[in-house]
Design a protein around this motif. Structure first.
Motif, PDB file in Angstrom:
ATOM      1  N   SER A 122       0.637  -1.336   0.124  1.00 19.10           N
ATOM      2  CA  SER A 122      -0.166   0.117   0.107  1.00 19.10           C
ATOM      3  C   SER A 122       1.250   1.524   0.135  1.00 19.10           C
ATOM      4  N   ARG A 123       0.422   2.413   0.139  1.00 20.12           N
ATOM      5  CA  ARG A 123       1.146   3.794  -0.259  1.00 20.12           C
ATOM      6  C   ARG A 123       1.714   3.633   1.366  1.00 20.12           C
ATOM      7  N   GLN A 124       0.887   3.721   2.486  1.00 22.21           N
ATOM      8  CA  GLN A 124       1.178   3.979   3.895  1.00 22.21           C
ATOM      9  C   GLN A 124       2.883   3.660   4.061  1.00 22.21           C
ATOM     10  N   PRO A 125       3.334   2.205   3.538  1.00 27.28           N
ATOM     11  CA  PRO A 125       4.395   2.251   3.958  1.00 27.28           C
ATOM     12  C   PRO A 125       4.977   2.782   2.954  1.00 27.28           C
ATOM     13  N   VAL A 126       5.356   3.458   2.069  1.00 29.78           N
ATOM     14  CA  VAL A 126       6.286   3.887   1.245  1.00 29.78           C
ATOM     15  C   VAL A 126       6.007   5.661   1.128  1.00 29.78           C
ATOM     16  N   ARG A 127       5.044   5.546   1.656  1.00 31.37           N
ATOM     17  CA  ARG A 127       4.998   7.109   2.310  1.00 31.37           C
ATOM     18  C   ARG A 127       5.836   7.400   3.301  1.00 31.37           C
ATOM     19  N   GLU A 128       5.700   6.593   4.467  1.00 29.35           N
ATOM     20  CA  GLU A 128       6.485   6.881   5.629  1.00 29.35           C
ATOM     21  C   GLU A 128       8.579   6.068   5.641  1.00 29.35           C
ATOM     22  N   ALA A 129       8.570   5.547   3.924  1.00 27.15           N
ATOM     23  CA  ALA A 129       9.477   5.244   3.885  1.00 27.15           C
ATOM     24  C   ALA A 129      10.236   6.629   3.058  1.00 27.15           C
ATOM     25  N   PHE A 130       9.802   7.053   2.749  1.00 29.59           N
ATOM     26  CA  PHE A 130       9.778   8.966   1.970  1.00 29.59           C
ATOM     27  C   PHE A 130      10.363   9.481   2.968  1.00 29.59           C
ATOM     28  N   ILE A 131       9.692   9.748   3.843  1.00 23.85           N
ATOM     29  CA  ILE A 131       9.670  11.039   4.776  1.00 23.85           C
ATOM     30  C   ILE A 131      10.425  10.595   5.768  1.00 23.85           C
ATOM     31  N   LYS A 132      11.832   9.732   6.217  1.00 22.04           N
ATOM     32  CA  LYS A 132      12.498   8.532   6.174  1.00 22.04           C
ATOM     33  C   LYS A 132      14.016   9.147   5.497  1.00 22.04           C
ATOM     34  N   LEU A 133      13.717   9.141   4.339  1.00 19.83           N
ATOM     35  CA  LEU A 133      14.616   9.753   3.602  1.00 19.83           C
ATOM     36  C   LEU A 133      14.728  10.735   3.148  1.00 19.83           C
TER      37      LEU A 133
END
Length: 229
Positions: A48-59
């Protein structure tokens, strides 16, 4: 193309996506200025997009991407100042670590480090750059494990992402693995003698090389770096 990645169960998916994207940015697979799409990344990893969004924040927190509202997430150019600041902080942390390691290290720890160094030599001789960088990280991470301070490595890892991009770009000729391995052996021999002062000096000489490396790499790859820094 959707690929079902073999995500492990002992780490959150967002952290694993972060590490995969971080590696692709560090090894120059994803170039500065690239737009990262939540939809495309979620499709790629079949999540889903949620873990991707969280990964972007970490990056974003590590200085690798910039999240612009209504525009998207872009891979940032390398900031020479951020690299220099990160190197300074890393040296301060690792200098304190290595002094404690010199006093606490055991024959078993030395054997572990020696085994790592042999693997570094093998990776370097076979031109396996990514493997060498992983072993380089493992070498330094072992210091924090010896003194049982995992938070120290978490701190180092969080500030060195931009440094890693320069490090990868320098391995071809500016700072080849062979010279880094030689520096690692100097650290090892200082630890073998349980000499905190020599160990700290060896770490200093190892990390200070980033200064000259940064100057050379930035002059050769001006389009990868932030201007006027």
């Amino acid at each position: 193309m959707t690929i079902v990645y073999p995500f492990t169960t002992n780490e959150p998916v967002n952290q694993q996506i972060y590490r995969l994207l971080r590696q692709e940015i560090v090894d120059c697979t994803i170039r500065p200025g690239t737009l990262l799409s939540e939809k495309e990344i979620s499709t790629r990893f079949n999540v889903s997009r949620q873990p991707v969004r969280e990964a972007f924040i970490k990056l974003s927190e590590t200085g690798l991407v910039q999240i612009l509202p209504q525009r998207g997430t872009f891979v940032m150019k390398i900031s020479a100042k951020r690299v220099a600041d990160g190197r300074f902080i890393r040296e301060a942390v690792e200098s304190a670590i290595i002094r404690r390691v010199a006093l606490a290290i055991t024959p078993e720890h030395l054997l572990q480090l020696k085994h790592n160094l042999h693997r570094q030599e093998l990776a370097a001789s076979n031109k396996r750059t990514k493997e060498f960088l992983e072993l380089d990280d493992e070498f330094h991470r072992t210091f924090t494990q010896i003194i049982d301070c995992p938070m120290a490595w978490e701190t180092i890892e969080s500030i060195k992402a931009t440094m890693d991009r320069v490090r990868f770009m320098s391995l071809a000729d500016v700072s080849p693995p062979e010279s880094l391995i030689e520096q690692h052996y100097k650290i090892y021999h200082a630890l073998e003698k349980h000499d905190p002062d020599e160990a700290e000096n060896a770490i200093h000489q190892h990390l200070i090389e980033m200064v000259s490396t940064l100057t050379t790499i930035s002059s050769r790859n001006t389009d990868w770096f932030e201007p006027n820094e």
